[in-house]
Design a protein around this motif. Structure first.
Motif, PDB file in Angstrom:
ATOM      1  N   HIS A 138       0.823  -1.280   0.085  1.00  0.00           N
ATOM      2  CA  HIS A 138       0.059  -0.105  -0.077  1.00  0.00           C
ATOM      3  C   HIS A 138       1.015   1.323   0.187  1.00  0.00           C
ATOM      4  O   HIS A 138       2.013   1.141   0.486  1.00  0.00           O
ATOM      5  N   THR A 139       0.308   2.226  -0.384  1.00  0.00           N
ATOM      6  CA  THR A 139       0.826   3.543  -0.358  1.00  0.00           C
ATOM      7  C   THR A 139      -0.025   4.738   0.139  1.00  0.00           C
ATOM      8  O   THR A 139      -1.329   4.478  -0.362  1.00  0.00           O
ATOM      9  N   VAL A 140       0.080   5.524   1.249  1.00  0.00           N
ATOM     10  CA  VAL A 140      -0.614   6.582   1.729  1.00  0.00           C
ATOM     11  C   VAL A 140      -0.017   7.926   1.352  1.00  0.00           C
ATOM     12  O   VAL A 140       1.161   8.094   1.511  1.00  0.00           O
ATOM     13  N   ILE A 141      -0.923   8.487   0.556  1.00  0.00           N
ATOM     14  CA  ILE A 141      -0.423  10.008   0.080  1.00  0.00           C
ATOM     15  C   ILE A 141      -1.458  10.951   0.581  1.00  0.00           C
ATOM     16  O   ILE A 141      -2.429  10.606   0.542  1.00  0.00           O
ATOM     17  N   ASN A 142      -0.775  12.047   0.727  1.00  0.00           N
ATOM     18  CA  ASN A 142      -1.626  13.318   0.939  1.00  0.00           C
ATOM     19  C   ASN A 142      -2.362  13.682  -0.463  1.00  0.00           C
ATOM     20  O   ASN A 142      -1.353  14.176  -1.233  1.00  0.00           O
ATOM     21  N   SER A 143      -3.287  13.859  -0.681  1.00  0.00           N
ATOM     22  CA  SER A 143      -3.852  13.994  -2.033  1.00  0.00           C
ATOM     23  C   SER A 143      -3.592  15.270  -2.709  1.00  0.00           C
ATOM     24  O   SER A 143      -3.170  15.468  -3.915  1.00  0.00           O
ATOM     25  N   ILE A 144      -3.635  16.418  -1.785  1.00  0.00           N
ATOM     26  CA  ILE A 144      -3.460  17.834  -2.412  1.00  0.00           C
ATOM     27  C   ILE A 144      -2.036  17.891  -2.654  1.00  0.00           C
ATOM     28  O   ILE A 144      -1.668  18.544  -3.677  1.00  0.00           O
ATOM     29  N   SER A 164       0.288  -4.057  -7.820  1.00  0.00           N
ATOM     30  CA  SER A 164      -0.698  -4.846  -6.957  1.00  0.00           C
ATOM     31  C   SER A 164      -0.843  -4.093  -5.461  1.00  0.00           C
ATOM     32  O   SER A 164      -0.161  -4.747  -4.684  1.00  0.00           O
ATOM     33  N   ARG A 165      -1.519  -3.099  -5.371  1.00  0.00           N
ATOM     34  CA  ARG A 165      -1.476  -2.447  -4.127  1.00  0.00           C
ATOM     35  C   ARG A 165      -2.636  -1.462  -4.053  1.00  0.00           C
ATOM     36  O   ARG A 165      -3.275  -1.282  -4.834  1.00  0.00           O
ATOM     37  N   ALA A 166      -2.920  -0.914  -2.660  1.00  0.00           N
ATOM     38  CA  ALA A 166      -4.022   0.107  -2.485  1.00  0.00           C
ATOM     39  C   ALA A 166      -3.137   1.190  -2.228  1.00  0.00           C
ATOM     40  O   ALA A 166      -2.262   1.486  -1.714  1.00  0.00           O
ATOM     41  N   LEU A 167      -3.748   2.191  -3.093  1.00  0.00           N
ATOM     42  CA  LEU A 167      -3.342   3.625  -3.031  1.00  0.00           C
ATOM     43  C   LEU A 167      -4.325   4.444  -2.121  1.00  0.00           C
ATOM     44  O   LEU A 167      -5.592   4.609  -2.777  1.00  0.00           O
ATOM     45  N   VAL A 168      -4.053   5.115  -1.080  1.00  0.00           N
ATOM     46  CA  VAL A 168      -4.711   5.713  -0.220  1.00  0.00           C
ATOM     47  C   VAL A 168      -4.609   7.024  -0.305  1.00  0.00           C
ATOM     48  O   VAL A 168      -3.258   7.723  -0.083  1.00  0.00           O
TER      49      VAL A 168
END
Length: 235
Positions: A138-144, A164-168
Motif C-alpha cells: 500500500h501507499t498512503v499519500i496526501n492528495s493535495i 498490486s497495491r492499494a493507493l490511499v
C-alpha cells in the motif's frame, strides 16, 4: 560519512519539535506516531512518566535542544528494539524519492493479502469492486500535495515495487481530483481508497470512473493516526 535513515529521521523530528509553536504537542504527535506510551518513553529516559506528561501538556517549560535530542533518541531506540518498523518506513519513503509530507506510508507485504483484510484494518467502506481482490502493498499519500506537486512519472513511482497495491489518498473532500488524476496514470493500482469522507459525501461520478479503469474503490473516515497505526500491524 553518509547519514543513515535513523540519522535523517532524528534530525527531522528534532527540527520539527524545536521549531514548533507548541513543542509539547509536536512531541506527543511523534510519540503516538511511533505507538509508544508515555510510560515506555519515560522508562527509556529514566524519568517519571509525569515528566513526559508535563512536557507534552506544556505544564513544564519547553524542552531545550539537549532534552529534545534525548527524547528523540529514546523514541528511535525503542523503535529499533521493537524491530525498527518506523525507521524502515521512513527509509522506504526516502528511497522512493519522496518527501514525507507527500508520502505518509509505503509498504510492500511479504505475501499478498485479501483486499477485504486491508479494508477492515482501515475501517473502509467498499464502493465498487475492481478486477483484482488482493494486494501486495500500500501507499498512503496526501492528495493535495501529490496532485499539485507530482508529475505523472513521479505519480507512477508511488506504486513502489508493484501496482498490486492499494493507493490511499488522504485529505480528500469529495474525491473528484484523485479520481481524475487516476485517469492519466497507467497502469492503475488494484485499489484506491479515499480517506476523509463518507459514502454520502463521495463525488457522484467516482464509482463509474473506478469501474471504467478497473480498480476497486473504497472510502474511510477513520482517524488518520489510528489508520496508519493499523496499517503498520498488517503482515
Amino acid at each position: 560519512m553518509t547519514a543513515t535513515p535513523r540519522d535523517d529521521l532524528a534530525r527531522r523530528i528534532a527540527g520539527e519539535i524545536t521549531l514548533s509553536s507548541d513543542p509539547g504537542a509536536t512531541l506527543r504527535k511523534w510519540r503516538t506516531d511511533f505507538d509508544i506510551s508515555q510510560t515506555a518513553l519515560a522508562e527509556q529516559l529514566d524519568v517519571s512518566s509525569s515528566v513526559v506528561s508535563d512536557y507534552e501538556s506544556g505544564r513544564r517549560e519547553s524542552p531545550g535542544i539537549g532534552v529534545i535530542r534525548r527524547m528523540v533518541e529514546a523514541l528511535l531506540d525503542i523503535d529499533e528494539a521493537r524491530g525498527g518498523s518506523r525507521i524502515r518506513q521512513y527509509a522506504r519513503v526516502l528511497s522512493a524519492g519522496f518527501e514525507s509530507e507527500i508520502v505518509q506510508d509505503l509498504r510492500e507485504y511479504p505475501t499478498s493479502i485479501p483486499l477485504d483484510t486491508f479494508y477492515d484494518a482501515i475501517g473502509a467502506t467498499k464502493i465498487v469492486d475492481g478486477d483484482q481482490d488482493r494486494i501486495s502493498g500500500h501507499t498512503v499519500i496526501n492528495s493535495i500535495q501529490a496532485i499539485t506537486r507530482l508529475s505523472s512519472e513521479e505519480f507512477y513511482r508511488l506504486y513502489g515495487q508493484s501496482t498490486s497495491r492499494a493507493l490511499v489518498f488522504t485529505d480528500v473532500t469529495r474525491g473528484e481530483s484523485p479520481l481524475v488524476a487516476m485517469r492519466v496514470v497507467t497502469p492503475t493500482p488494484n485499489a484506491v481508497v479515499l480517506h476523509g469522507l463518507t459514502e454520502d459525501e463521495l463525488w457522484e461520478h467516482a464509482p463509474s470512473l473506478a469501474t471504467i479503469d478497473g480498480f476497486a474503490l473504497a472510502v474511510t473516515n477513520a482517524d488518520l493516526d489510528e489508520m496508519l497505526g493499523n496499517l503498520r500491524k498488517l503482515p
